[in-house]
Motif scaffolding. Structure first.
Motif, short mmCIF file in Angstrom:
data_model
loop_
_atom_site.label_atom_id
_atom_site.label_comp_id
_atom_site.label_asym_id
_atom_site.label_seq_id
_atom_site.Cartn_x
_atom_site.Cartn_y
_atom_site.Cartn_z
N ARG A 32 29.90 33.20 29.09
CA ARG A 32 31.32 33.15 29.46
C ARG A 32 31.88 31.74 29.32
NH1 ARG A 32 29.16 32.57 35.16
NH2 ARG A 32 29.61 30.80 35.58
N LYS A 49 41.14 30.20 40.33
CA LYS A 49 40.64 30.87 41.53
C LYS A 49 39.84 32.13 41.18
CE LYS A 49 43.11 31.34 45.17
NZ LYS A 49 44.20 31.59 46.12
N ASN A 50 40.03 32.67 39.99
CA ASN A 50 39.27 33.84 39.57
C ASN A 50 37.93 33.48 38.95
OD1 ASN A 50 41.01 35.95 40.36
ND2 ASN A 50 42.34 35.48 38.63
N TRP A 51 37.69 32.20 38.68
CA TRP A 51 36.39 31.78 38.14
C TRP A 51 35.34 32.11 39.20
CZ3 TRP A 51 34.77 30.72 33.47
CH2 TRP A 51 33.53 30.11 33.29
N PRO A 52 34.21 32.72 38.81
CA PRO A 52 33.27 33.22 39.82
C PRO A 52 32.58 32.16 40.67
CG PRO A 52 32.38 33.49 37.60
CD PRO A 52 33.80 33.04 37.46
N GLU A 53 32.50 30.94 40.19
CA GLU A 53 31.82 29.89 40.95
C GLU A 53 32.83 29.07 41.74
OE1 GLU A 53 28.65 29.97 41.15
OE2 GLU A 53 28.43 31.44 39.55
N ARG A 54 32.52 28.78 42.98
CA ARG A 54 33.42 28.02 43.84
C ARG A 54 33.10 26.53 43.86
NH1 ARG A 54 36.28 31.51 47.37
NH2 ARG A 54 35.48 33.61 47.24
#
Length: 172
Positions: A32, A49-54
């Motif tokens: 990805r 904010k939709n990216w899976p990693e914070r």
């Protein structure tokens, strides 16, 4: 630097070149990456904010305009930030989950790509100037807001004028 020799062929220039050139064929099976277009203006923070990693610590960004001897590859240059982040992981000990490869899809001036039915990027000539810099500024502001001001940003394979201006604008 465990497994460095095993990873080196993945991040070497010939491998990255081939992956970039064949990206349209491999689109569904590649790792990805985040693709940002001019149509995303005003929504970049929500997209981040939709990216899976914070906990993103390293971001490599390209617009695909100057990928070595291959020239303008548009979004097919996604292999460049992926390979650079693999180097950060292999040589620098950066956790893979804390990396984000990014392509700014602002068009391409590569006629072959614009005509190709396999090209997955936007189909218009490359946008330059204020619209380009405004999009990058919105992205970098959103990165700082989402991940803090210690995130490493690595610009790669952009036209010299763009890279130089961005470095001068954001150097800290």
């Amino acid at each position: 630097m465990e497994h460095f020799e095993e990873l080196l062929p993945i991040v070497s220039i010939p491998t990255v070149r081939e992956a970039c050139q064949k990206y349209g064929l491999m689109f569904k099976s590649l790792p990805r990456g985040l693709f940002v277009t001019l149509e995303d203006r005003g929504r970049v923070f929500r997209i981040l904010k939709n990216w899976p990693e914070r906990n993103v610590r390293v971001i490599t960004i390209t617009d695909g305009e100057r990928v070595g001897p291959m020239g303008d590859l548009g979004v097919q240059a996604i292999g460049v930030p992926i390979s650079k982040l693999a180097l950060h992981t292999a040589c620098g000990g950066v956790e893979p989950a804390t990396t984000m490869p990014v392509v700014f899809d602002v068009g391409t001036d590569n006629e072959d790509l614009l005509r190709s039915p396999l090209y997955v990027g936007v189909r218009h000539r490359r946008v330059r100037g204020d619209a380009y810099y405004q999009l990058l500024d919105e992205f970098l502001t959103a990165v700082k807001r989402r991940y803090g001001n210690t995130t490493l940003i690595h610009f790669n394979d952009m036209a010299y004028d763009n890279a130089a201006k961005l470095l001068n604008m954001y150097r800290t």
